[in-house]
Write a protein that holds these residues in place. Sequence first.
Motif, PDB file in Angstrom:
ATOM      1  N   LYS A 212     -13.387   0.721   5.825  1.00 52.42           N
ATOM      2  CA  LYS A 212     -13.751   2.025   5.983  1.00 52.42           C
ATOM      3  C   LYS A 212     -13.170   2.823   6.902  1.00 52.42           C
ATOM      4  O   LYS A 212     -13.006   4.145   6.618  1.00 52.42           O
ATOM      5  CB  LYS A 212     -15.520   1.754   6.694  1.00 52.42           C
TER       6      LYS A 212
ATOM      7  N   GLU B 287     -10.579   4.309   4.431  1.00 50.46           N
ATOM      8  CA  GLU B 287     -11.287   5.322   3.572  1.00 50.46           C
ATOM      9  C   GLU B 287     -11.478   6.562   4.461  1.00 50.46           C
ATOM     10  O   GLU B 287     -11.772   7.639   3.293  1.00 50.46           O
ATOM     11  CB  GLU B 287     -12.566   4.889   3.031  1.00 50.46           C
ATOM     12  N   CYS B 288     -11.767   6.701   5.337  1.00 47.97           N
ATOM     13  CA  CYS B 288     -12.122   7.683   5.946  1.00 47.97           C
ATOM     14  C   CYS B 288     -10.775   8.526   6.706  1.00 47.97           C
ATOM     15  O   CYS B 288     -11.066   9.312   7.653  1.00 47.97           O
ATOM     16  CB  CYS B 288     -13.079   7.332   7.365  1.00 47.97           C
TER      17      CYS B 288
ATOM     18  N   TYR C 144      -5.849  10.903  12.150  1.00 50.36           N
ATOM     19  CA  TYR C 144      -6.759  11.614  11.201  1.00 50.36           C
ATOM     20  C   TYR C 144      -5.870  12.327  10.221  1.00 50.36           C
ATOM     21  O   TYR C 144      -5.209  13.253  10.561  1.00 50.36           O
ATOM     22  CB  TYR C 144      -7.883  12.305  11.656  1.00 50.36           C
TER      23      TYR C 144
ATOM     24  N   ASP D 291     -15.664  12.944   7.020  1.00 52.21           N
ATOM     25  CA  ASP D 291     -15.212  11.499   7.049  1.00 52.21           C
ATOM     26  C   ASP D 291     -15.903  10.851   8.277  1.00 52.21           C
ATOM     27  O   ASP D 291     -16.213   9.509   7.927  1.00 52.21           O
ATOM     28  CB  ASP D 291     -13.701  11.512   7.211  1.00 52.21           C
TER      29      ASP D 291
ATOM     30  N   LYS E  19     -19.379   9.819   6.928  1.00 51.17           N
ATOM     31  CA  LYS E  19     -19.318   8.903   5.843  1.00 51.17           C
ATOM     32  C   LYS E  19     -19.133   7.538   6.701  1.00 51.17           C
ATOM     33  O   LYS E  19     -19.886   6.516   6.244  1.00 51.17           O
ATOM     34  CB  LYS E  19     -17.956   9.037   5.032  1.00 51.17           C
ATOM     35  N   MET E  20     -18.465   7.354   7.759  1.00 52.27           N
ATOM     36  CA  MET E  20     -18.180   6.238   8.440  1.00 52.27           C
ATOM     37  C   MET E  20     -19.571   5.957   9.292  1.00 52.27           C
ATOM     38  O   MET E  20     -19.780   4.676   9.176  1.00 52.27           O
ATOM     39  CB  MET E  20     -17.035   6.520   9.335  1.00 52.27           C
TER      40      MET E  20
END
Length: 151
Positions: free
Chosen positions: A71, A74-75, A99, A107, A110-111
């Motif tokens: 994750k 992905e973020c 980042y 993001d 999402k996390m």
Amino acid sequence: MRYYASCVLLFAALSFYSCRETGAAATDQDTRTEATKKEPLRIGMVTGLKPEKIAYYKELHANTWEGVLKKIKECNIRNYSIYFKKIEDKYYLFSYYEYIGDNYELDMKKMASDAVTQRWWKETDPCQQPLSDAAAAGEIWSPMDEVFHTE
């Protein structure tokens, strides 16, 4: 509210200089195209660590769950490190990450909505002792100001 909300505020404050275009070539760790290549947003944070939780916190991070690592990637978070330091009679954690995405707030949401990450935070959050500014804001980690960087 999580420490990521503080990062969103930090992102807004730093974005005017942290997100300028560069001419650097993309690496295999960075899948953005040359046209969208930007300098990473560098994030530094600090929090306290409860003395009775030091061993457990270190053990957790020595065996970080695969879903949490997935994750993070992905973020659009890269180069993530957490450091431990005793200063006088208190214990601190210092984190740093970069980042590389285009929508930090999205993001981080999402996390925060990820079930595995939420379970991870249920393990790590009780280990941490927020500094007064973070505690007053309902956060765990306090953002730090970057005063120097070189590549």
